[in-house]
Structures are given as structure tokens and as C-alpha cells.
Design a protein around this motif. Structure first.
Motif, PDB file in Angstrom:
ATOM      1  N   LEU A   1      -5.131 -53.950  10.305  1.00  0.00           N
ATOM      2  CA  LEU A   1      -3.830 -54.760  10.014  1.00  0.00           C
ATOM      3  C   LEU A   1      -3.935 -56.203   9.524  1.00  0.00           C
ATOM      4  CD1 LEU A   1      -1.968 -53.865  13.647  1.00  0.00           C
ATOM      5  CD2 LEU A   1      -2.049 -52.548  11.144  1.00  0.00           C
ATOM      6  N   GLN A   2      -5.129 -56.713   9.675  1.00  0.00           N
ATOM      7  CA  GLN A   2      -5.073 -58.029   9.005  1.00  0.00           C
ATOM      8  C   GLN A   2      -5.811 -58.120   7.371  1.00  0.00           C
ATOM      9  OE1 GLN A   2      -7.718 -60.156  11.641  1.00  0.00           O
ATOM     10  NE2 GLN A   2      -5.773 -60.018  13.241  1.00  0.00           N
ATOM     11  N   SER A   3      -6.213 -56.768   7.159  1.00  0.00           N
ATOM     12  CA  SER A   3      -6.829 -56.747   5.873  1.00  0.00           C
ATOM     13  C   SER A   3      -5.775 -56.752   4.575  1.00  0.00           C
ATOM     14  CB  SER A   3      -7.447 -55.289   5.772  1.00  0.00           C
ATOM     15  OG  SER A   3      -6.364 -54.098   5.773  1.00  0.00           O
ATOM     16  N   ALA A   4      -6.221 -56.713   3.451  1.00  0.00           N
ATOM     17  CA  ALA A   4      -5.329 -57.012   2.105  1.00  0.00           C
ATOM     18  C   ALA A   4      -4.633 -55.828   1.963  1.00  0.00           C
ATOM     19  CB  ALA A   4      -6.316 -57.539   1.112  1.00  0.00           C
ATOM     20  N   ALA A   5      -5.166 -54.637   2.422  1.00  0.00           N
ATOM     21  CA  ALA A   5      -4.307 -53.436   2.300  1.00  0.00           C
ATOM     22  C   ALA A   5      -3.050 -53.177   2.955  1.00  0.00           C
ATOM     23  CB  ALA A   5      -5.260 -52.031   2.513  1.00  0.00           C
ATOM     24  N   PHE A   6      -3.180 -53.857   4.185  1.00  0.00           N
ATOM     25  CA  PHE A   6      -1.935 -53.792   5.105  1.00  0.00           C
ATOM     26  C   PHE A   6      -1.089 -55.035   5.300  1.00  0.00           C
ATOM     27  CE2 PHE A   6      -3.932 -49.844   6.332  1.00  0.00           C
ATOM     28  CZ  PHE A   6      -3.037 -48.959   6.802  1.00  0.00           C
ATOM     29  N   ARG A   7      -1.648 -56.137   4.783  1.00  0.00           N
ATOM     30  CA  ARG A   7      -0.945 -57.471   5.320  1.00  0.00           C
ATOM     31  C   ARG A   7       0.452 -57.487   4.127  1.00  0.00           C
ATOM     32  NH1 ARG A   7      -5.890 -60.262   4.628  1.00  0.00           N
ATOM     33  NH2 ARG A   7      -5.445 -60.537   2.406  1.00  0.00           N
ATOM     34  N   GLY A   8       0.494 -56.779   3.319  1.00  0.00           N
ATOM     35  CA  GLY A   8       1.842 -56.889   2.540  1.00  0.00           C
ATOM     36  C   GLY A   8       3.111 -55.828   3.076  1.00  0.00           C
TER      37      GLY A   8
ATOM     38  N   LYS B   1       4.940 -54.751   6.396  1.00  0.00           N
ATOM     39  CA  LYS B   1       5.247 -54.546   7.828  1.00  0.00           C
ATOM     40  C   LYS B   1       5.564 -53.493   8.589  1.00  0.00           C
ATOM     41  CE  LYS B   1       5.120 -59.164   8.481  1.00  0.00           C
ATOM     42  NZ  LYS B   1       3.937 -59.948   9.083  1.00  0.00           N
ATOM     43  N   ARG B   2       5.922 -52.501   7.483  1.00  0.00           N
ATOM     44  CA  ARG B   2       6.366 -51.222   8.063  1.00  0.00           C
ATOM     45  C   ARG B   2       5.158 -50.180   8.318  1.00  0.00           C
ATOM     46  NH1 ARG B   2      10.501 -47.277   4.430  1.00  0.00           N
ATOM     47  NH2 ARG B   2       8.594 -47.009   3.053  1.00  0.00           N
ATOM     48  N   SER B   3       4.270 -50.482   7.443  1.00  0.00           N
ATOM     49  CA  SER B   3       3.111 -49.635   7.561  1.00  0.00           C
ATOM     50  C   SER B   3       2.031 -50.371   8.761  1.00  0.00           C
ATOM     51  CB  SER B   3       1.941 -49.994   6.150  1.00  0.00           C
ATOM     52  OG  SER B   3       2.612 -49.052   5.189  1.00  0.00           O
ATOM     53  N   GLN B   4       2.243 -51.441   9.008  1.00  0.00           N
ATOM     54  CA  GLN B   4       1.588 -52.241  10.226  1.00  0.00           C
ATOM     55  C   GLN B   4       2.137 -51.735  11.445  1.00  0.00           C
ATOM     56  OE1 GLN B   4       2.077 -56.421   9.294  1.00  0.00           O
ATOM     57  NE2 GLN B   4      -0.021 -56.445   8.494  1.00  0.00           N
ATOM     58  N   ALA B   5       3.721 -51.590  11.470  1.00  0.00           N
ATOM     59  CA  ALA B   5       4.249 -50.936  12.603  1.00  0.00           C
ATOM     60  C   ALA B   5       4.024 -49.459  13.038  1.00  0.00           C
ATOM     61  CB  ALA B   5       5.480 -51.306  12.610  1.00  0.00           C
TER      62      ALA B   5
ATOM     63  N   ARG C   1      -2.846 -46.643   2.307  1.00  0.00           N
ATOM     64  CA  ARG C   1      -3.509 -48.105   2.658  1.00  0.00           C
ATOM     65  C   ARG C   1      -4.630 -47.777   3.494  1.00  0.00           C
ATOM     66  NH1 ARG C   1      -0.068 -52.165   1.545  1.00  0.00           N
ATOM     67  NH2 ARG C   1       2.072 -51.620   1.018  1.00  0.00           N
ATOM     68  N   LEU C   2      -4.658 -47.055   4.439  1.00  0.00           N
ATOM     69  CA  LEU C   2      -6.053 -46.778   5.014  1.00  0.00           C
ATOM     70  C   LEU C   2      -7.340 -46.252   3.895  1.00  0.00           C
ATOM     71  CD1 LEU C   2      -5.081 -44.834   8.000  1.00  0.00           C
ATOM     72  CD2 LEU C   2      -5.921 -47.009   8.072  1.00  0.00           C
ATOM     73  N   ALA C   3      -6.909 -45.528   2.891  1.00  0.00           N
ATOM     74  CA  ALA C   3      -7.918 -45.310   2.000  1.00  0.00           C
ATOM     75  C   ALA C   3      -8.264 -46.468   1.207  1.00  0.00           C
ATOM     76  CB  ALA C   3      -7.119 -44.113   1.043  1.00  0.00           C
ATOM     77  N   GLN C   4      -7.131 -47.251   1.084  1.00  0.00           N
ATOM     78  CA  GLN C   4      -7.642 -48.509   0.144  1.00  0.00           C
ATOM     79  C   GLN C   4      -8.490 -49.466   0.816  1.00  0.00           C
ATOM     80  OE1 GLN C   4      -3.925 -50.456  -1.082  1.00  0.00           O
ATOM     81  NE2 GLN C   4      -5.091 -52.372  -1.549  1.00  0.00           N
ATOM     82  N   TYR C   5      -7.881 -49.352   2.253  1.00  0.00           N
ATOM     83  CA  TYR C   5      -8.975 -50.458   3.166  1.00  0.00           C
ATOM     84  C   TYR C   5     -10.620 -49.858   3.361  1.00  0.00           C
ATOM     85  CZ  TYR C   5     -11.285 -52.310   7.398  1.00  0.00           C
ATOM     86  OH  TYR C   5     -12.144 -52.768   8.267  1.00  0.00           O
ATOM     87  N   TYR C   6     -10.390 -48.611   3.455  1.00  0.00           N
ATOM     88  CA  TYR C   6     -11.916 -48.120   3.496  1.00  0.00           C
ATOM     89  C   TYR C   6     -12.908 -48.023   2.233  1.00  0.00           C
ATOM     90  CZ  TYR C   6     -10.698 -47.026   8.281  1.00  0.00           C
ATOM     91  OH  TYR C   6     -10.484 -47.072   9.840  1.00  0.00           O
ATOM     92  N   ALA C   7     -12.064 -48.179   1.431  1.00  0.00           N
ATOM     93  CA  ALA C   7     -12.525 -48.161  -0.296  1.00  0.00           C
ATOM     94  C   ALA C   7     -13.191 -49.781  -0.559  1.00  0.00           C
ATOM     95  CB  ALA C   7     -11.808 -47.846  -1.451  1.00  0.00           C
ATOM     96  N   SER C   8     -12.649 -50.664   0.224  1.00  0.00           N
ATOM     97  CA  SER C   8     -12.680 -52.167   0.036  1.00  0.00           C
ATOM     98  C   SER C   8     -13.984 -52.757   0.783  1.00  0.00           C
ATOM     99  CB  SER C   8     -11.420 -52.846   0.383  1.00  0.00           C
ATOM    100  OG  SER C   8     -11.728 -52.905   1.810  1.00  0.00           O
ATOM    101  N   ALA C   9     -14.422 -53.884   0.249  1.00  0.00           N
ATOM    102  CA  ALA C   9     -15.368 -54.588   0.922  1.00  0.00           C
ATOM    103  C   ALA C   9     -15.106 -55.007   2.164  1.00  0.00           C
ATOM    104  CB  ALA C   9     -15.942 -55.768  -0.102  1.00  0.00           C
TER     105      ALA C   9
END
Length: 419
Positions: free
Chosen positions: A37-44, A46-50, A101-109
Motif C-alpha cells: 500500500l505504501q509502494s509507488a504502484a498503490f500510493r496514487g 485510494k480506491r485500490s488501497q481500500a 497495480r499488484l503486477a506493477q509492484y511485483y515487477a518493481s525493485a
């Protein structure tokens, strides 16, 4: 051992190793969720975080059976209890966004060193928690091995990464449906159906205005004349100027899908296309009886369009003579309470290029079919039933959709055929 068998053995080994690990403790999952939730993929968002927070918390509390579309619409998005889920697709859209966004997070450093993986499988709102077998971020791990152990080690690392990607592809196969279109070099051709529309003649319009004062204004009015005042010349056929509303919605949905994937498109009326055009481009045929190429290119398939003895539009199953899915009644106003849809994906048909069909008996079904094809959750409903090698085969699917007014509801799968 061949490359394919070796890859399969790696995938199977990964599955066995994952099965040997117990479910991660809730505190580990909660900590991992906070990182996501604190990653760049989700920070922007709020709906996806919720959304992700709610489904993960429900799963950890043993309430996974409550994770239904209506519950999420009410609890996460504040919709009323009586929300029409056929019209309001916010939950499905939200789930797709979370998966992206999950795919984006797991593809990131940022995911380097993670020991846990949270998945939201297509067609489900229940998250899955998996321990990560590779304790390095895959791209970084591959680069480290290339530098450290040379060509032999790099080959082993690449094979391990390929096995991991193959395993993940098994979990999320829906993109394979569109891959032949998305990987083609040429623009995707949308071939749109076009009904013949009949205009009243100038004489009929004048008579209508004389008898009905309301028809004298600028706003168009229906012709209301007794049959004895009209003849065949008062119905003027207009060709290639109109499309059905549902066909138009289908074209917009499909165009949006390909635009979001950076793929160029060409939109044409089917009557303006020659067979040579279909041989040069991957093609999507939209509509049935008013699209000449739909009827021509599906006539030899197992499921194809037909008519009942009383001329009602229908889809027939050639492998089961007498099996028809037809409109319930023939209505002159064009409305229906339910519609049937034929979807097809032909990898190498008579055109030699990938071809996809989305066509209802009426334009309502065409709209529902396009919504089905562009929604990964709905696609997953049928794709998970298919044999493992379905992505390399042709496919036909028959759907049924209820129609309320002019709006089709979420379709249901009736039959499928894969060859």
C-alpha cells in the motif's frame, strides 16, 4: 530431456515446493500488505488501497466467503444494497485495477527481498497468499547471476525465471485470449455490422404532417398513417449509414481495449471490406445478420447462425441437430427479453489471419459479448474450463444475456467448443 519437459519439471517442482510451505501467518501478511500500500504502484489510488485492504483483511479474518461483488460494492465503494450490478461495474473495474497495480509492484525493485506474494486471481475477489521461493527480485537476481556465474549460471537462472513466469501465467491465463491480436504487426481491423434502415418517402412525410400536427416541427416524429394510404414506394431503403446502438457500444469497448494496449485500429463497415482486407489484417467481426462476413466465415463452424421455421434468429449446434438458441418471439419493434451471443476466436481460418467474432442475435447481445471479451473476470469464467492447451486452439462460446429495456445484463456461458 527436451526443453519443454525440463520447463514443465521446473514448474511442477515449484508447485510442490510451494505446497510444502505452510500458510503464512497473518502478521506477515499484514506487514507485506503495508509495504504494498505504501509502494509507488498503490500510493496514487485510494480506491485500490481500500479494495486490497478490505479483501485481505476479510480473508485473514476467515470471511473469504463474504467477498462477493455486491458486498464489495456496498462496503468498499459505498453503493446502495439494491445496486444494479449489471449496470454498475465498479467492483469488476476496481478488481482489474488492483491486479494491474499488484503486477506493477511485483515487477518493481520495491518488491526485492519479499518473502510473500499476494494474488487476486481472475474471476475471484478472494486473495491468495503465497510464500516466494526466490528471495531476490527476479530481474535483479538474473542480473546478479549473469555477473557472478557466467553463461552456464545465466542459463540456469533464465530457466528458473521462465518456470516462475510460466507458473504465474497458469494463474492468470486470460491475456492469452487476445495475444494473437496484440502481437500482430498490422493494425486490428474492426468490421462493423450495418442494418438497412427504411426512411419514409417525402410523400409519406407530407401526409403524416397533414394528419398529425405534432409532426410539423423540427423534431422527428413516427409516421402514423393508416395502411391504405401507404405503398411500397413509401419505404426508402438507406444503406451503409446506420449501426445498431449495441454494435456501436461493442466497437467502443473493443477500441478502448486495444488503445489501452497501444495497438492501432481501423474501423470499417463490413460492406466496404473485401476478402483481401481480411487476409491482410487481424480482424474482429462485430454483429451477425447485418455483417456479411460474419455469416460467410462462420457457416462451417460447429456453432453458427440460423433461423427457426418461423424465421426467428437463432444459433444452431451442427453437432446436435435440432439444438437451437433462438429469440423467444419475433417483435416488430426490435426489442427482446433475452438475447444469445456467439463468440469465436479463429487462429488460422480461411483468411489465414487471426479472426475474432462477437455477435448477438440482436445488437443487445453484441454489446454483452464485447463486455464479456474485454472483462478479464468474465473471460476467466470460460477460460478456466478449457483444456490446458486452449490458447493454441480455435474457440467458440455461446452466451445468453437477459435484456432489460435496451440494456443487456451480464451474460452466462451456455456451451463452448475448442479444437
Amino acid at each position: 530431456m527436451g526443453t519443454g519437459n525440463l520447463l514443465n519439471s521446473h514448474v511442477e517442482a515449484a508447485r510442490r515446493a510451494a505446497a510444502d510451505h505452510p500458510a503464512p501467518p497473518p502478521e506477515l501478511v499484514a506487514d507485506h500488505l503495508r509495504r504494498i500500500l505504501q509502494s509507488a504502484a498503490f500510493r496514487g489510488s485510494k480506491r485500490s488501497q481500500a479494495f486490497l485492504s478490505y479483501v485481505v483483511q476479510a480473508a485473514l479474518e476467515g470471511r473469504a466467503d463474504t467477498l462477493k461483488e455486491r458486498t464489495l460494492a456496498v462496503e468498499v465503494f459505498g453503493r446502495p444494497q439494491d445496486v444494479d450490478l449489471a449496470e454498475d461495474t465498479i467492483v469488476r473495474v476496481g478488481a482489474r485495477e488492483v491486479r494491474r497495480r499488484l503486477a506493477q509492484y511485483y515487477a518493481s525493485a520495491e518488491s526485492a527481498g519479499d518473502t510473500l506474494h499476494i494474488d487476486l486471481p481472475p474471476g475471484s475477489y478472494t486473495p491468495e497468499f503465497q510464500r516466494v521461493l526466490l528471495h531476490e527480485h527476479p530481474p535483479a537476481a538474473a542480473r546478479t547471476r549473469l555477473r557472478r556465474i557466467g553463461v552456464a549460471g545465466a542459463a540456469a537462472a533464465a530457466l528458473g525465471l521462465a518456470a516462475l513466469l510460466a507458473y504465474r501465467a497458469l494463474l492468470n491465463p486470460t491475456d492469452d485470449f487476445w495475444r494473437p491480436m496484440l502481437s500482430a504487426r498490422e493494425p486490428v481491423l474492426l468490421a462493423l455490422a450495418h442494418p438497412i434502415v427504411y426512411h419514409p418517402s417525402a410523400r409519406a412525410s407530407r401526409l403524416n404532417e397533414e394528419r398529425n400536427p405534432a409532426a410539423r416541427g423540427l423534431l422527428q416524429q413516427p409516421v402514423q398513417l393508416p395502411p391504405e394510404l401507404l405503398d411500397g414506394s413509401d419505404l426508402v431503403p438507406v444503406l451503409d449509414q446506420y449501426v445498431g446502438y449495441g454494435d456501436l457500444v461493442a466497437a467502443v469497448q473493443l477500441a478502448s481495449y486495444f488503445t489501452s494496449h497501444g495497438r492501432p485500429l481501423k474501423l470499417r463497415l463490413a460492406s466496404r471490406l473485401e476478402f483481401a482486407d481480411l487476409k491482410e489484417n487481424p480482424t474482429i467481426l462485430i454483429g451477425a445478420y447485418t455483417n456479411r462476413w460474419t455469416l460467410e466465415l462462420t457457416k462451417d463452424l460447429r456453432f453458427r447462425f440460423a433461423r427457426t421455421a418461423d424465421r426467428r434468429p437463432a444459433i444452431e449446434d451442427r453437432s446436435a441437430p435440432g439444438t437451437l438458441w433462438a429469440l423467444p418471439v419475433n417483435r416488430q419493434d426490435g426489442l427482446t427479453e433475452e438475447d444469445y451471443v456467439l463468440l469465436a476466436r479463429l487462429l488460422q481460418g480461411s483468411t489465414g489471419r487471426p479472426l475474432i467474432l462477437v455477435a448477438g442475435l440482436k445488437h443487445f447481445g453484441t454489446e454483452a459479448g464485447a463486455g464479456f471479451l474485454t472483462d478479464p473476470d468474465l473471460r476467466a469464467e470460460v477460460l478456466r474450463r478449457l483444456p490446458p492447451d486452449w490458447s493454441a486452439k480455435n474457440l467458440e462460446v455461446v452466451l445468453r444475456a437477459r435484456v432489460y429495456g435496451n440494456n443487456p445484463a451480464r451474460p452466462e456461458v451456455l456451451r463452448w467448443h475448442c479444437w
